[in-house]
Design an enzyme around this catalytic site. Structure first.
Site, mmCIF file in Angstrom:
data_model
loop_
_atom_site.group_PDB
_atom_site.id
_atom_site.type_symbol
_atom_site.label_atom_id
_atom_site.label_comp_id
_atom_site.label_asym_id
_atom_site.label_seq_id
_atom_site.Cartn_x
_atom_site.Cartn_y
_atom_site.Cartn_z
ATOM 1 N N CYS A 257 0.797 -1.244 0.000
ATOM 2 C CA CYS A 257 0.000 0.000 0.000
ATOM 3 C C CYS A 257 0.823 1.286 0.000
ATOM 4 O O CYS A 257 0.665 2.119 -0.891
ATOM 5 C CB CYS A 257 -0.936 -0.003 1.202
ATOM 6 S SG CYS A 257 -1.968 -1.464 1.250
ATOM 7 N N LYS A 318 6.599 -6.700 7.028
ATOM 8 C CA LYS A 318 6.466 -6.460 8.467
ATOM 9 C C LYS A 318 6.127 -7.811 9.084
ATOM 10 O O LYS A 318 5.910 -8.791 8.353
ATOM 11 C CB LYS A 318 5.385 -5.423 8.752
ATOM 12 C CG LYS A 318 3.986 -5.824 8.328
ATOM 13 C CD LYS A 318 2.972 -4.794 8.762
ATOM 14 C CE LYS A 318 1.568 -5.237 8.410
ATOM 15 N NZ LYS A 318 0.554 -4.278 8.835
HETATM 16 C C1 UGA Z 1 -1.384 0.300 5.547
HETATM 17 C C2 UGA Z 1 -2.196 1.223 6.486
HETATM 18 O O1 UGA Z 1 -1.644 1.193 7.800
HETATM 19 C C3 UGA Z 1 -3.665 0.793 6.541
HETATM 20 O O2 UGA Z 1 -4.410 1.713 7.339
HETATM 21 C C4 UGA Z 1 -4.211 0.786 5.102
HETATM 22 O O3 UGA Z 1 -5.568 0.379 5.074
HETATM 23 C C5 UGA Z 1 -3.393 -0.182 4.256
HETATM 24 O O4 UGA Z 1 -2.025 0.271 4.252
HETATM 25 C C6 UGA Z 1 -3.950 -0.171 2.862
HETATM 26 O O5 UGA Z 1 -3.887 0.861 2.203
HETATM 27 O O6 UGA Z 1 -4.595 -1.155 2.464
HETATM 28 P P1 UGA Z 1 -0.220 -2.113 5.769
HETATM 29 O O7 UGA Z 1 0.324 -1.874 4.406
HETATM 30 O O8 UGA Z 1 -0.840 -3.433 6.075
HETATM 31 O O9 UGA Z 1 -1.359 -1.012 6.134
HETATM 32 O O10 UGA Z 1 0.980 -1.937 6.776
HETATM 33 P P2 UGA Z 1 1.416 -0.934 7.940
HETATM 34 O O11 UGA Z 1 1.235 -1.574 9.251
HETATM 35 O O12 UGA Z 1 0.806 0.397 7.752
HETATM 36 O O13 UGA Z 1 2.988 -0.838 7.658
HETATM 37 C C7 UGA Z 1 3.492 -0.287 6.434
HETATM 38 C C8 UGA Z 1 4.992 -0.234 6.466
HETATM 39 O O14 UGA Z 1 5.460 0.735 7.403
HETATM 40 C C9 UGA Z 1 5.673 -1.546 6.871
HETATM 41 O O15 UGA Z 1 6.801 -1.743 6.050
HETATM 42 C C10 UGA Z 1 6.062 -1.321 8.312
HETATM 43 O O16 UGA Z 1 7.128 -2.102 8.760
HETATM 44 C C11 UGA Z 1 6.412 0.156 8.293
HETATM 45 N N1 UGA Z 1 6.305 0.820 9.610
HETATM 46 C C12 UGA Z 1 5.100 0.949 10.219
HETATM 47 C C13 UGA Z 1 7.446 1.349 10.189
HETATM 48 O O17 UGA Z 1 8.576 1.250 9.656
HETATM 49 N N2 UGA Z 1 7.335 2.008 11.385
HETATM 50 C C14 UGA Z 1 6.143 2.157 12.021
HETATM 51 O O18 UGA Z 1 6.110 2.792 13.113
HETATM 52 C C15 UGA Z 1 5.000 1.604 11.424
#
Ligand code: UGA
Length: 424
Positions: A257, A318
């Site tokens: 995403c 993740k």
């Molecule tokens: C993300 C959004 O959080 C959701 O709200 C949204 O609905 C979704 O995209 C989508 O558009 O369908 P997702 O891709 O499952 O969800 O993953 P996240 O938990 O948001 O993490 C995204 C990336 O950011 C990962 O690589 C994760 O490791 C990284 N991340 C996240 C960090 O490096 N630090 C953080 O504090 C949080």
């Protein structure tokens, strides 16, 4: 009141949506084009790793409220509500590719009942509600935008306990009917126009990506000035205007995403005449973060990884998912390989070699004869491994912890050299 619902597409979003709507008491038919997948789903088997989803699918199938059928047209013939949950991949110019969503709309058009509502859950560029209306060519059918905010790994929880439900429609009556589907959930419900609903989705993902790039940039500053980013983030997060969420430094953001949606929003803005320099910077910082991790690994072994054996823990983008799409871990490993490193990886959710990477079935085997270990995904189990066993497998016990996951004091006590992100 229970509604008759069809969900087109059984990927992460469609399957979670279908199973959760059935759990809320609705009658749900999910459609896909893959017949083997449909058979497995009807038997209660799910093709992805997603907390709680298998139980919900089984519950829905056994309760007779959840069915899976082949082909979009077959699923909609008696349905009041049709959710479109098909992919919107990144096109060559960065914009979202709408061909799946237009194709799905055309396939269901003649089978829809009069007064049906087609609901867009896929992440689509501003204006796509109109594109779906045009593809349907059904003036008696309303098209409503209802973006999803589900995180992989906690998608079921996020669906059933949302921070908000957003409905975008110019047709008040249709918006109220869609809102009734969600009455079982305790969440603020917001009705707006379609363009605003579509923008809320992009603006939210881009903002979260901005938070992470910001904290990764702050981590670089912390390294330069001798501060500890974990303490800095904790101190920042106590401010309620900032909050603690999404401020974990790491190897950069990835997944299916954030990369796609941030590029798409840059493109949407550009097409509309706005140069979104801030978001371009956020993407640029993320690219730099991949490289910074590569450089840390190289610096730990005399400045070059050429011909060196390196162990990597984590491949998924993740933890708590088996998804490797646009995974920073894979990107970083590929960059190490391009510089001549020989990488062996371990990930609890990945059982076989992928994308030119040798994958071991246990974390110690991945460390065999390695000169450095790089931690790329924040799987909990990495915290509890036998450090003496890891150290004895490696040529030199040193860890580059790109998730600040491990206990650095414990590692040092076991003779490791340790380097995190934004802290020494
Ligand atoms: C993300 C959004 O959080 C959701 O709200 C949204 O609905 C979704 O995209 C989508 O558009 O369908 P997702 O891709 O499952 O969800 O993953 P996240 O938990 O948001 O993490 C995204 C990336 O950011 C990962 O690589 C994760 O490791 C990284 N991340 C996240 C960090 O490096 N630090 C953080 O504090 C949080």
């Amino acid at each position: 009141m229970a509604a008759n619902i069809a969900v087109i597409g059984t990927g992460y979003v469609g399957l979670t949506t279908g199973a959760c709507l059935a759990h809320l008491g609705h009658d749900v038919v999910c459609a896909d084009i893959d017949s083997q997948k449909i058979d497995r789903l009807n038997a209660g088997e799910i093709p992805i790793l997603e907390d709680g989803l298998e139980d919900l699918v089984r519950e829905g199938v056994q309760g007779g409220r959840l069915h899976f059928v082949l082909g979009a047209a077959n699923s909609v013939t008696d349905r009041e509500f049709v959710f479109l949950c098909v992919p919107t991949p990144q096109g060559e110019d960065g914009s979202a590719d709408l061909s799946y969503i237009e194709g799905a709309a055309r396939q269901i058009s003649s089978s829809l009942i009069s007064e049906a509502i087609v609901i867009n859950k896929s992440t689509v560029p501003v204006g796509s509600t109109r594109v779906v209306e045009q593809a349907l060519e059904r003036p008696d059918v309303s098209v409503v935008s209802n973006p999803e905010f589900l995180r992989e790994g906690s998608a079921v929880h996020d669906f059933l306990h949302p921070d908000r439900v957003v409905i975008g429609s110019d047709d008040q009556a249709a918006a109220i009917r869609v809102a009734s589907i969600y009455l079982g959930l305790a969440a603020p419900l917001m009705v707006t126009d379609p363009a605003s609903a579509e923008t809320i989705k992009y603006a939210s993902n881009a903002f979260l990506a901005t938070k992470i790039s910001y904290v990764n940039a702050i981590a670089a500053v912390c390294e330069a000035v001798g501060a500890d980013v974990n303490d800095v983030v904790l101190g920042m997060g106590y401010d309620k205007r900032i909050g603690q969420e999404f401020l974990r430094p790491g190897p950069g953001w990835g997944g299916s995403c954030f990369p796609k949606d941030s590029h798409a929003l840059v493109r949407i803005a550009e097409d509309a005449g706005y140069d979104f320099g801030l978001l371009k910077g956020v993407i640029e910082v993320n690219e730099q973060q991949f490289e910074r991790v590569v450089q840390k690994v190289a610096a730990s072994i005399d400045g070059s990884v050429d011909g060196k054996k390196i162990a990597a823990w984590g491949l998924t983008f993740k933890s708590r998912t088996d998804d490797i799409r646009d995974s920073p871990a894979i990107e970083i490993i590929h960059r190490l390989q391009a510089q001549g490193a020989v990488v062996t990886a371990y990930d609890p959710a990945i059982g076989a070699d992928i994308k030119g990477i040798t994958v071991c079935t246990d974390p110690y085997a991945a460390c065999e004869a390695a000169e450095a270990l790089v931690v790329l995904t924040e799987w909990d189990e990495f915290k509890w491994l036998d450090l003496d066993k890891v150290a004895s497998a490696m040529v030199s016990p040193q860890v580059i912890d790109a998730r600040n996951l491990l206990d650095r004091n414990r590692l040092r006590q076991h003779g490791f050299r340790y380097e995190g992100i934004g802290r020494s």
